[in-house]
Design a protein around this motif. Structure first.
Motif, PDB file in Angstrom:
ATOM      1  N   ASN A 192       0.845  -1.194   0.000  1.00  0.00           N
ATOM      2  CA  ASN A 192       0.000   0.000   0.000  1.00  0.00           C
ATOM      3  C   ASN A 192       0.879   1.242   0.000  1.00  0.00           C
ATOM      4  O   ASN A 192       1.945   1.265   0.622  1.00  0.00           O
ATOM      5  CB  ASN A 192      -0.915   0.019   1.224  1.00  0.00           C
ATOM      6  CG  ASN A 192      -1.971  -1.072   1.171  1.00  0.00           C
ATOM      7  OD1 ASN A 192      -2.703  -1.189   0.193  1.00  0.00           O
ATOM      8  ND2 ASN A 192      -2.043  -1.875   2.208  1.00  0.00           N
ATOM      9  N   CYS A 193       0.388   2.265  -0.680  1.00  0.00           N
ATOM     10  CA  CYS A 193       1.130   3.538  -0.746  1.00  0.00           C
ATOM     11  C   CYS A 193       1.126   4.192   0.632  1.00  0.00           C
ATOM     12  O   CYS A 193       0.072   4.281   1.289  1.00  0.00           O
ATOM     13  CB  CYS A 193       0.498   4.467  -1.771  1.00  0.00           C
ATOM     14  SG  CYS A 193       1.263   6.111  -1.847  1.00  0.00           S
ATOM     15  N   THR A 194       2.277   4.658   1.083  1.00  0.00           N
ATOM     16  CA  THR A 194       2.360   5.298   2.398  1.00  0.00           C
ATOM     17  C   THR A 194       1.775   6.696   2.396  1.00  0.00           C
ATOM     18  O   THR A 194       1.568   7.279   3.459  1.00  0.00           O
ATOM     19  CB  THR A 194       3.828   5.377   2.850  1.00  0.00           C
ATOM     20  OG1 THR A 194       4.589   6.073   1.854  1.00  0.00           O
ATOM     21  CG2 THR A 194       4.410   3.993   3.047  1.00  0.00           C
ATOM     22  N   ASP A 195       1.459   7.210   1.212  1.00  0.00           N
ATOM     23  CA  ASP A 195       0.911   8.566   1.137  1.00  0.00           C
ATOM     24  C   ASP A 195      -0.609   8.547   1.028  1.00  0.00           C
ATOM     25  O   ASP A 195      -1.312   9.122   1.852  1.00  0.00           O
ATOM     26  CB  ASP A 195       1.525   9.309  -0.057  1.00  0.00           C
ATOM     27  CG  ASP A 195       1.109  10.772  -0.098  1.00  0.00           C
ATOM     28  OD1 ASP A 195       0.794  11.331   0.973  1.00  0.00           O
ATOM     29  OD2 ASP A 195       1.104  11.363  -1.193  1.00  0.00           O
ATOM     30  N   CYS A 196      -1.142   7.848   0.011  1.00  0.00           N
ATOM     31  CA  CYS A 196      -2.598   7.840  -0.205  1.00  0.00           C
ATOM     32  C   CYS A 196      -3.253   6.526   0.221  1.00  0.00           C
ATOM     33  O   CYS A 196      -4.483   6.388   0.116  1.00  0.00           O
ATOM     34  CB  CYS A 196      -2.912   8.137  -1.673  1.00  0.00           C
ATOM     35  SG  CYS A 196      -2.298   6.881  -2.824  1.00  0.00           S
ATOM     36  N   SER A 197      -2.451   5.545   0.650  1.00  0.00           N
ATOM     37  CA  SER A 197      -2.933   4.263   1.198  1.00  0.00           C
ATOM     38  C   SER A 197      -3.590   3.337   0.181  1.00  0.00           C
ATOM     39  O   SER A 197      -4.141   2.300   0.553  1.00  0.00           O
ATOM     40  CB  SER A 197      -3.923   4.507   2.363  1.00  0.00           C
ATOM     41  OG  SER A 197      -3.278   5.237   3.394  1.00  0.00           O
ATOM     42  N   LEU A 198      -3.544   3.661  -1.088  1.00  0.00           N
ATOM     43  CA  LEU A 198      -4.127   2.783  -2.098  1.00  0.00           C
ATOM     44  C   LEU A 198      -3.153   1.659  -2.428  1.00  0.00           C
ATOM     45  O   LEU A 198      -1.942   1.801  -2.283  1.00  0.00           O
ATOM     46  CB  LEU A 198      -4.460   3.581  -3.357  1.00  0.00           C
ATOM     47  CG  LEU A 198      -5.609   4.596  -3.223  1.00  0.00           C
ATOM     48  CD1 LEU A 198      -5.824   5.327  -4.540  1.00  0.00           C
ATOM     49  CD2 LEU A 198      -6.895   3.884  -2.797  1.00  0.00           C
ATOM     50  N   PRO A 199      -3.675   0.498  -2.875  1.00  0.00           N
ATOM     51  CA  PRO A 199      -2.787  -0.624  -3.239  1.00  0.00           C
ATOM     52  C   PRO A 199      -1.860  -0.239  -4.392  1.00  0.00           C
ATOM     53  O   PRO A 199      -2.242   0.503  -5.297  1.00  0.00           O
ATOM     54  CB  PRO A 199      -3.766  -1.725  -3.663  1.00  0.00           C
ATOM     55  CG  PRO A 199      -5.059  -1.347  -3.023  1.00  0.00           C
ATOM     56  CD  PRO A 199      -5.100   0.150  -2.991  1.00  0.00           C
ATOM     57  N   VAL A 200      -0.634  -0.739  -4.329  1.00  0.00           N
ATOM     58  CA  VAL A 200       0.342  -0.477  -5.396  1.00  0.00           C
ATOM     59  C   VAL A 200       0.837  -1.793  -5.943  1.00  0.00           C
ATOM     60  O   VAL A 200       0.869  -2.814  -5.255  1.00  0.00           O
ATOM     61  CB  VAL A 200       1.534   0.356  -4.867  1.00  0.00           C
ATOM     62  CG1 VAL A 200       1.104   1.753  -4.473  1.00  0.00           C
ATOM     63  CG2 VAL A 200       2.202  -0.340  -3.688  1.00  0.00           C
ATOM     64  N   SER A 201       1.226  -1.770  -7.220  1.00  0.00           N
ATOM     65  CA  SER A 201       1.676  -3.010  -7.864  1.00  0.00           C
ATOM     66  C   SER A 201       3.009  -2.819  -8.580  1.00  0.00           C
ATOM     67  O   SER A 201       3.409  -3.670  -9.355  1.00  0.00           O
ATOM     68  CB  SER A 201       0.620  -3.478  -8.880  1.00  0.00           C
ATOM     69  OG  SER A 201       0.384  -2.457  -9.833  1.00  0.00           O
ATOM     70  N   GLY A 202       3.676  -1.706  -8.320  1.00  0.00           N
ATOM     71  CA  GLY A 202       4.954  -1.450  -8.979  1.00  0.00           C
ATOM     72  C   GLY A 202       5.854  -0.618  -8.101  1.00  0.00           C
ATOM     73  O   GLY A 202       5.684  -0.565  -6.872  1.00  0.00           O
ATOM     74  N   ASN A 203       6.803   0.015  -8.723  1.00  0.00           N
ATOM     75  CA  ASN A 203       7.759   0.838  -7.985  1.00  0.00           C
ATOM     76  C   ASN A 203       7.197   2.195  -7.576  1.00  0.00           C
ATOM     77  O   ASN A 203       7.730   2.842  -6.672  1.00  0.00           O
ATOM     78  CB  ASN A 203       9.031   1.043  -8.811  1.00  0.00           C
ATOM     79  CG  ASN A 203       9.825  -0.244  -8.981  1.00  0.00           C
ATOM     80  OD1 ASN A 203       9.780  -1.113  -8.116  1.00  0.00           O
ATOM     81  ND2 ASN A 203      10.517  -0.376 -10.101  1.00  0.00           N
ATOM     82  N   PHE A 204       6.135   2.636  -8.261  1.00  0.00           N
ATOM     83  CA  PHE A 204       5.521   3.930  -7.962  1.00  0.00           C
ATOM     84  C   PHE A 204       4.013   3.766  -7.847  1.00  0.00           C
ATOM     85  O   PHE A 204       3.414   2.916  -8.500  1.00  0.00           O
ATOM     86  CB  PHE A 204       5.848   4.968  -9.057  1.00  0.00           C
ATOM     87  CG  PHE A 204       7.307   5.303  -9.159  1.00  0.00           C
ATOM     88  CD1 PHE A 204       7.844   6.363  -8.414  1.00  0.00           C
ATOM     89  CD2 PHE A 204       8.146   4.589  -9.985  1.00  0.00           C
ATOM     90  CE1 PHE A 204       9.185   6.671  -8.504  1.00  0.00           C
ATOM     91  CE2 PHE A 204       9.490   4.893 -10.087  1.00  0.00           C
ATOM     92  CZ  PHE A 204      10.019   5.940  -9.334  1.00  0.00           C
ATOM     93  N   CYS A 205       3.411   4.614  -7.016  1.00  0.00           N
ATOM     94  CA  CYS A 205       1.957   4.589  -6.853  1.00  0.00           C
ATOM     95  C   CYS A 205       1.291   5.141  -8.107  1.00  0.00           C
ATOM     96  O   CYS A 205       1.642   6.237  -8.571  1.00  0.00           O
ATOM     97  CB  CYS A 205       1.561   5.407  -5.625  1.00  0.00           C
ATOM     98  SG  CYS A 205      -0.219   5.553  -5.386  1.00  0.00           S
ATOM     99  N   ALA A 206       0.312   4.395  -8.640  1.00  0.00           N
ATOM    100  CA  ALA A 206      -0.376   4.839  -9.849  1.00  0.00           C
ATOM    101  C   ALA A 206      -1.299   6.020  -9.578  1.00  0.00           C
ATOM    102  O   ALA A 206      -1.701   6.727 -10.495  1.00  0.00           O
ATOM    103  CB  ALA A 206      -1.176   3.678 -10.438  1.00  0.00           C
ATOM    104  N   ASN A 207      -1.649   6.243  -8.305  1.00  0.00           N
ATOM    105  CA  ASN A 207      -2.573   7.327  -7.973  1.00  0.00           C
ATOM    106  C   ASN A 207      -1.861   8.658  -7.735  1.00  0.00           C
ATOM    107  O   ASN A 207      -2.221   9.681  -8.305  1.00  0.00           O
ATOM    108  CB  ASN A 207      -3.381   6.944  -6.733  1.00  0.00           C
ATOM    109  CG  ASN A 207      -4.375   8.027  -6.348  1.00  0.00           C
ATOM    110  OD1 ASN A 207      -5.183   8.447  -7.169  1.00  0.00           O
ATOM    111  ND2 ASN A 207      -4.323   8.489  -5.103  1.00  0.00           N
TER     112      ASN A 207
END
Length: 367
Positions: free
Chosen positions: A33-48
């Motif tokens: 999960n992204c530490t900023d927006c908390s959405l799930p991530v699947s790579g090196n960077f948050c897609a959101n």
């Protein structure tokens, strides 16, 4: 104190410049999960939100972030600076057309270059004119001027019935008083072994300004007594006055951008396809080029005093040539169209700079 403030200004500008750009960060291990927006991530960077999925918390990375913020040292700077120097029209056009990831943004490089300029000026002494003092020569010249003023006053009084004699007599009386005060001040300095009671360097511009204010020969006339008092009080301490103006200058240097955009827009009123944003990018890159040229001139002048003449020639002839190339390349102009616009833009630059400096001096001395 000026050096510390200038260094702080340079650091602040670099951090602000990097802050307004798209974050680059360092990618790392996926965290779920992204530490900023908390959405799930699947790579090196948050897609959101674009934040790296691996967040560094080491002292080494903190130092790296500070250096990056201050110096803005990445691959884009080496693609931006050569184009800004040698092909500014292409650089401006590519940014306008959306090819931006390879270059440092106009506002980022402008902010940093302006504050770096004052940082360099403070260390090289470019803002402090060299003063050579010879008390004996100054005393002799002042005495000669006093004698001439007294002779002129005597001659004017002998013809006090002539038209305009009253005004001439008043002016000569003031000249005599000023020369007498200056002579007394110089003789006092000489009697004290070359030291002024106020600690200022004899013959320096600071001493001249302070003496002029105390003698009543330099007065503020801003239409309001409190403003006049503020200005004259600051002028009694010329170093403080200059410091205030310098502080105001680089704090409000960004105002040159909105002040200059309308002048550039005037040159293209009948030419479609360009917006105020496009003119703004042109202005920012152009101002950045001026700042960098001033930085180089100051640095080289500090190394070799003879570079002052070469630096003056670069500023006199280099800036119009750079402006011509940027106009021609950015707007796709013919040689003649770019040439007459360059001449007009030089006049507009002088006008905008004058208005800006007057406003800065007013803000610095009355603030």
């Amino acid at each position: 104190m000026v050096d510390i403030d200038a260094a702080g200004g340079a650091a602040t500008a670099g951090l602000v410049a990097s802050a307004i750009e798209k974050p680059t960060g360092h990618a790392g291990d996926e965290q779920g999960n992204c530490t900023d927006c908390s959405l799930p991530v699947s790579g090196n960077f948050c897609a959101n939100c674009g934040q790296p999925t691996h967040v560094h918390r080491s002292l080494t990375h903190l130092v790296e972030e500070v250096l990056h913020g201050v110096v803005h040292f990445d691959g884009r700077i080496w693609r931006t600076l050569p184009l800004l120097a040698l092909n500014p029209g292409r650089l401006t056009r590519e940014w306008i057309q959306g090819r931006r990831t390879r270059y440092v943004s106009p506002l980022a490089i402008f902010l940093f270059s302006v504050f770096l300029m004052f940082f360099v000026f403070s260390f090289t002494g470019s803002l402090e004119p060299e003063v050579k003092v010879n008390l004996d020569e100054d005393i002799a010249e002042t005495r000669l001027g006093l004698e001439e003023a007294r002779k002129g006053l005597a001659a004017a009084k002998a013809k006090d019935d002539a038209p305009g004699a009253a005004g001439a007599i008043l002016g000569l009386e003031r000249a005599v008083e000023t020369a007498e005060r200056r002579l007394a001040s110089l003789e006092e300095v000489k009697a004290n072994g070359g030291e002024r009671a106020d600690g200022l360097k004899p013959g320096s511009w600071q001493a001249e300004v302070r003496d002029a204010v105390l003698a009543g020969n330099l007065r503020a006339s801003l239409g309001h007594p409190s403003l006049n008092e503020k200005v004259e009080k600051k002028l009694l301490n010329p170093d403080l006055a200059i410091y205030k103006v310098q502080q105001t200058l680089y704090k409000f240097s960004f105002l040159l951008i909105p002040l200059s955009i309308p002048f550039v827009a005037l040159l293209f009123l009948w030419k479609r396809g360009f917006t105020l944003y496009d003119h703004g990018v042109f202005v920012i890159y152009s101002l950045t080029a001026v700042s960098i040229l001033l930085i180089l001139t100051a640095l080289l002048g500090a190394i070799w005093s003879g570079f002052g003449v070469i630096g003056g020639a670069l500023l006199t002839f280099g800036l119009p040539v750079h402006m011509f190339a940027q106009l021609k390349g950015t707007y796709g102009l013919s040689t003649f169209s770019a040439l007459w616009r360059t001449v007009a833009l030089l006049f507009f630059c002088f006008l905008a700079s004058t208005l800006f400096l007057l406003a800065i001096i007013m803000l610095g001395l009355t603030g």
